[in-house]
Motif scaffolding. Sequence first.
Motif, PDB file in Angstrom:
ATOM      1  N   SER A  16       0.800  -1.221   0.000  1.00  0.00           N
ATOM      2  CA  SER A  16       0.000   0.000   0.000  1.00  0.00           C
ATOM      3  C   SER A  16       0.838   1.278   0.000  1.00  0.00           C
ATOM      4  O   SER A  16       0.394   2.307  -0.523  1.00  0.00           O
ATOM      5  N   HIS A  17       2.038   1.241   0.587  1.00  0.00           N
ATOM      6  CA  HIS A  17       2.843   2.453   0.696  1.00  0.00           C
ATOM      7  C   HIS A  17       3.969   2.543  -0.332  1.00  0.00           C
ATOM      8  O   HIS A  17       4.407   3.638  -0.683  1.00  0.00           O
ATOM      9  N   PHE A  18       4.457   1.403  -0.801  1.00  0.00           N
ATOM     10  CA  PHE A  18       5.595   1.424  -1.722  1.00  0.00           C
ATOM     11  C   PHE A  18       5.292   0.757  -3.068  1.00  0.00           C
ATOM     12  O   PHE A  18       6.167   0.703  -3.936  1.00  0.00           O
ATOM     13  N   ASN A  19       4.057   0.243  -3.236  1.00  0.00           N
ATOM     14  CA  ASN A  19       3.717  -0.516  -4.457  1.00  0.00           C
ATOM     15  C   ASN A  19       4.740  -1.626  -4.716  1.00  0.00           C
ATOM     16  O   ASN A  19       5.144  -1.871  -5.859  1.00  0.00           O
ATOM     17  N   ASP A  33       7.890  -4.743  -8.322  1.00  0.00           N
ATOM     18  CA  ASP A  33       7.111  -3.514  -8.461  1.00  0.00           C
ATOM     19  C   ASP A  33       5.707  -3.873  -8.965  1.00  0.00           C
ATOM     20  O   ASP A  33       5.550  -4.533  -9.994  1.00  0.00           O
ATOM     21  N   LEU A  34       4.672  -3.422  -8.240  1.00  0.00           N
ATOM     22  CA  LEU A  34       3.302  -3.774  -8.603  1.00  0.00           C
ATOM     23  C   LEU A  34       2.824  -3.048  -9.843  1.00  0.00           C
ATOM     24  O   LEU A  34       1.862  -3.478 -10.492  1.00  0.00           O
ATOM     25  N   LEU A  35       3.468  -1.927 -10.196  1.00  0.00           N
ATOM     26  CA  LEU A  35       3.051  -1.173 -11.377  1.00  0.00           C
ATOM     27  C   LEU A  35       3.710  -1.686 -12.648  1.00  0.00           C
ATOM     28  O   LEU A  35       3.044  -1.876 -13.672  1.00  0.00           O
ATOM     29  N   VAL A  75      14.064   0.735   3.196  1.00  0.00           N
ATOM     30  CA  VAL A  75      12.940   0.855   4.121  1.00  0.00           C
ATOM     31  C   VAL A  75      13.470   1.222   5.495  1.00  0.00           C
ATOM     32  O   VAL A  75      14.440   0.633   5.975  1.00  0.00           O
ATOM     33  N   GLU A  76      12.836   2.190   6.136  1.00  0.00           N
ATOM     34  CA  GLU A  76      13.275   2.657   7.453  1.00  0.00           C
ATOM     35  C   GLU A  76      12.553   1.894   8.562  1.00  0.00           C
ATOM     36  O   GLU A  76      11.440   1.399   8.391  1.00  0.00           O
ATOM     37  N   SER A  77      13.203   1.841   9.714  1.00  0.00           N
ATOM     38  CA  SER A  77      12.615   1.147  10.870  1.00  0.00           C
ATOM     39  C   SER A  77      11.298   1.791  11.286  1.00  0.00           C
ATOM     40  O   SER A  77      10.397   1.109  11.784  1.00  0.00           O
TER      41      SER A  77
END
Length: 351
Positions: free
Chosen positions: A207-210, A243-245, A254-256
């Motif tokens: 949802s946030h990074f596709n 990649d979903l796109l 990705v950050e903690s």
Amino acid sequence: MPLGDTLFGGFGSDMAIDLGTANTLVSVKGQGIVINEPSVVAIENQQQQQRVLAVGTEAKEMLGRTPGSIVAMRPLKDGVIADFEVTEAMLRYFINKAAGGRRRMPWHSKPRVVVCVPSGVTSVEKRAVFEATITAGARQAFLIEEPMAAAIGADLPVESPTGSMVIDIGGGTTEVAVISLGGIVNATSIRIAGDAFDSAIVQYAKSHFNLAIGERTAEELKISIGSAAPLAEEVDVEVRGRDLLSGLPRTLRVESEDIRMALDDPISKMVQAVKDTLDETPPDLASDLMEYGVVLTGGGGLLRGLDERLRHDIGVPVHVSETALTNVVLGCAAVLESPEYLSQSYLQQQG
């Protein structure tokens, strides 16, 4: 005759099994923990017949990587049996391995086995565990509820009139229980635990990074940078997925803090279960918890900052057990060694 002789006397191969959604641990009487492997089975489908290819660590390596004819699966879901035949095959493998590879044991030398089950399982689900254990090669099967076993393994004073509280976070279930005088006074079992953490990370990445990532990658993120409370120094790691796109492989960092946000919903539900249990706890026992605190155990209990988050939200001291990963099987093993210190009503028997 002492209870210990009645239940477990005279057979050195008696076993304690923590049959977990994520991992299975086996302790053999007199030997300690001899097996600690993932609860995963690889099945090959050939001409409408199934053949077990691998169990445990070897099978887990196949998760998400198998061809169409091979399925790597977890036969337990949310702490209970989802596939009876595969669970039986997995249990048989672990029992035989713990017994030194003896595939055909005479009846009198088959082990007596203590198996842990979540406190919220139904009688039908308990019967399924009983039957799978007996069919897998046990001479007798005994069930004990996980929070009681975890409390014993964590060396809590379960027999004293002082209230003890344990939060056992496994792969499929979180068990919250208040224990006093050798019994569970109040308990809550929710099917939100380590696997739910992994699923939340998978959904957050979508949802946030596709980005589509697998459960193994999500688990690695949870272990490496996951937390339930802000870290003294936030970190980030590189993640690979699809990649979903575009449908193409993609790498990002990705950050903690992202993982903490992903985990917030299941952790909030877990905190609410603890609050509900405390709300139904008798006042005298609740006051004991304010003095002695709550013990956090299970693999999920090792999530960074979870003790801090619970301490903040419920206002009770929270301690992480030093043997969090093995407390349940250690508690079962303690019953094998001296079952007389538990009321027999908490050991349900078949065989």
